[in-house]
Scaffold this active site. Structure first.
Site, PDB file in Angstrom:
ATOM      1  N   LYS A 194      41.357  -3.739 104.442  1.00  0.00           N
ATOM      2  CA  LYS A 194      39.824  -3.152 103.749  1.00  0.00           C
ATOM      3  C   LYS A 194      38.503  -3.335 105.566  1.00  0.00           C
ATOM      4  O   LYS A 194      37.320  -3.905 105.385  1.00  0.00           O
ATOM      5  CB  LYS A 194      38.640  -3.794 102.663  1.00  0.00           C
ATOM      6  CG  LYS A 194      37.808  -3.334 102.424  1.00  0.00           C
ATOM      7  CD  LYS A 194      37.143  -2.197 101.192  1.00  0.00           C
ATOM      8  CE  LYS A 194      36.002  -1.900 101.708  1.00  0.00           C
ATOM      9  NZ  LYS A 194      35.720  -0.121 100.843  1.00  0.00           N
ATOM     10  N   ASP A 226      40.628   0.137  97.975  1.00  0.00           N
ATOM     11  CA  ASP A 226      39.728   1.008  96.505  1.00  0.00           C
ATOM     12  C   ASP A 226      41.011   2.247  96.051  1.00  0.00           C
ATOM     13  O   ASP A 226      40.783   2.605  95.152  1.00  0.00           O
ATOM     14  CB  ASP A 226      38.594   0.570  96.680  1.00  0.00           C
ATOM     15  CG  ASP A 226      38.228   2.003  98.414  1.00  0.00           C
ATOM     16  OD1 ASP A 226      38.571   2.096  99.067  1.00  0.00           O
ATOM     17  OD2 ASP A 226      37.103   1.853  98.186  1.00  0.00           O
ATOM     18  N   ASP A 250      47.775  -9.817  95.414  1.00  0.00           N
ATOM     19  CA  ASP A 250      47.656 -10.463  93.808  1.00  0.00           C
ATOM     20  C   ASP A 250      47.246  -9.130  93.157  1.00  0.00           C
ATOM     21  O   ASP A 250      47.808  -8.626  91.845  1.00  0.00           O
ATOM     22  CB  ASP A 250      47.050 -11.539  93.924  1.00  0.00           C
ATOM     23  CG  ASP A 250      46.523 -11.890  92.718  1.00  0.00           C
ATOM     24  OD1 ASP A 250      47.827 -11.770  92.095  1.00  0.00           O
ATOM     25  OD2 ASP A 250      45.626 -13.374  92.398  1.00  0.00           O
ATOM     26  N   ASP A 254      49.588  -6.445  90.202  1.00  0.00           N
ATOM     27  CA  ASP A 254      49.526  -6.508  88.487  1.00  0.00           C
ATOM     28  C   ASP A 254      49.610  -4.371  87.631  1.00  0.00           C
ATOM     29  O   ASP A 254      49.965  -4.695  86.995  1.00  0.00           O
ATOM     30  CB  ASP A 254      48.648  -7.059  88.483  1.00  0.00           C
ATOM     31  CG  ASP A 254      48.584  -8.608  87.745  1.00  0.00           C
ATOM     32  OD1 ASP A 254      49.724  -8.664  88.441  1.00  0.00           O
ATOM     33  OD2 ASP A 254      48.123  -8.958  87.053  1.00  0.00           O
TER      34      ASP A 254
HETATM   35  C1  IPM Z   1      50.830 -14.294  90.823  1.00  0.00           C
HETATM   36  C2  IPM Z   1      49.316 -15.139  90.357  1.00  0.00           C
HETATM   37  C3  IPM Z   1      48.763 -16.770  91.674  1.00  0.00           C
HETATM   38  C4  IPM Z   1      48.456 -15.847  92.736  1.00  0.00           C
HETATM   39  C5  IPM Z   1      47.776 -17.526  90.409  1.00  0.00           C
HETATM   40  C6  IPM Z   1      48.259 -18.676  88.872  1.00  0.00           C
HETATM   41  C7  IPM Z   1      47.590 -18.555  91.132  1.00  0.00           C
HETATM   42  O1  IPM Z   1      48.308 -14.752  90.100  1.00  0.00           O
HETATM   43  O2  IPM Z   1      50.929 -15.394  91.418  1.00  0.00           O
HETATM   44  O3  IPM Z   1      49.670 -13.470  91.071  1.00  0.00           O
HETATM   45  O4  IPM Z   1      46.502 -15.866  92.205  1.00  0.00           O
HETATM   46  O5  IPM Z   1      48.712 -15.577  93.770  1.00  0.00           O
HETATM   47 MG    MG Z   2      48.845 -12.632  89.719  1.00  0.00          MG
END
Ligand code: IPM
Ligand code: MG
Length: 360
Positions: A194, A226, A250, A254
């Site tokens: 960013k 973003d 992180d 996901d």
């Molecule tokens: C991940 C998880 C962890 C992180 C949490 C549970 C601490 O979300 O491994 O991605 O934020 O790194």
């Molecule tokens: Mg995570």
């Protein structure tokens, strides 16, 4: 001749123990077929460690990990520990392990198996031939590790702060990991930051650009986070290696995982200097599924494959696991998260056994 490998096992909380059991079954089968010995030691961390010792990360756990060749972790956390202060929460165990074991490089491959294309939430024309990207997330710096705290202000009440801090050395070492891996893939690194707002991102971008000069065969581009999160669903095929900070990695990992059909499919490796690493699924402890034999163990099983490849230098054994996963999916077996009409629903343990069965 097979080898002997010392493995620290941290089942953790929620679905952690179930998915780890399934993955250890697969590892045992690898040992049988290829003549290796995997000596495991089960350790406490997370909520179960809070219950047993009052500490989410007992020092004995860290010491036993240090004495091992690699660590396999299920997941930590659960609703019953959500009200504890930050440094007493189960998640503290994960951050403590990453920090204390020097696991600065987090590799999160997002691969859409052609067998799972119907589980992908994006339109077929967006996905095309599939998806194969790798998120390289910096794991021991940035805002998750920077100074944090609370203070009382005169006019605005209580105030809380977290700080994003990155040093040149931290950015350089993670960048080198990303470029080195990209050389053996499609030779494209997208660095996500960013830099239009954050000073730490401006340093990040400058260091990554400098490091890139040592890897002339790899193409580098930069995206703001973003924009990157939008591009991931607009045209995920444009990505090969995504290099990014702890927090952005992180979040983006996901997002990338869901494109592969389910977060239950994504493995990860967290590497230190040398061969030592901690291997865990990207998903969490999913308390709502715990103890019901419903969780998808594939992310943990694929994490074991990454362990064989990165920590034990056993690429053939790693590939055997990956192929077995593909074969079981091709046969139509699915855990609930991947279920579609016409497929065969199986539980956690059964999925593990089916995958073991294809390792011969
Ligand atoms: C991940 C998880 C962890 C992180 C949490 C549970 C601490 O979300 O491994 O991605 O934020 O790194
Ligand atoms: Mg995570």
């Amino acid at each position: 001749m097979g080898g002997t490998y010392k493995l620290a096992v941290i089942p953790g909380d929620g679905i952690g123990p179930e998915v780890v059991d399934a993955a250890l079954g697969v590892l045992e089968q690898i040992g049988k077929v290829y003549g290796h010995q995997f000596v495991t030691k089960t350790l406490l961390a997370g909520g179960c460690a809070i219950e047993a010792t009052g500490n989410p990360l007992p020092p004995e756990t860290v010491a036993a990990c240090r004495a091992s060749d690699a660590v396999l972790l299920g997941a930590v956390g659960g609703d019953q520990w959500d009200d504890l202060p930050g440094d007493k929460r189960p998640e503290k165990a994960l951050l403590g392990l990453r920090g204390q074991l020097g696991l600065y490089a987090n590799l999160r491959p997002a691969l859409l198996y052609k067998e799972l294309q119907e589980a992908c939430p994006l339109k077929p024309e967006i996905i095309g031939e599939g998806l194969d990207l790798l998120v390289v997330r910096e794991l021991t710096g940035g805002i998750y590790f920077g100074p944090k705290g609370r203070r009382t202000t005169e006019k605005m009440g209580e105030e809380a702060f977290d700080t994003e801090v990155y040093s040149e050395a931290e950015v350089e070492r993670i960048a080198r990991i990303a470029f080195t891996i990209a050389r053996n893939r499609r030779r494209q690194v997208t660095s996500v930051d960013k830099a239009n707002i954050l000073e730490s991102s401006r340093l990040w971008r400058a260091v990554v650009t400098r490091v890139a000069a040592d890897y002339p065969e790899v193409k580098l581009n930069h995206l703001y986070v973003d924009n990157a999160s939008m591009q991931l669903v607009r045209d995920p095929k444009q990505f090969d290696v995504i290099l990014t900070t702890n927090m952005f990695g992180d979040i983006l990992s996901d997002e990338a995982s869901m494109i592969t059909g389910s977060i239950g499919m994504l493995p990860s490796a967290s590497l230190a200097h040398g061969n030592f690493g901690l291997y865990e699924p990207v998903h969490g402890s999913a308390p709502d599924l715990a103890g019901q034999d419903r969780a998808n163990p594939i992310a943990t099983i694929l994490s074991v494959a990454m362990m064989l490849r990165y920590s034990f230098a056993l690429p053939q054994e790693a590939a055997a696991i990956e192929q077995a996963v593909q074969q079981v999916l091709a046969k139509g077996y699915r855990t609930g998260d991947l279920m579609n009409p016409g497929k065969t629903l199986v539980g956690t343990a059964q999925m593990g056994k089916l995958i073991s069965g294809y390792i011969q």
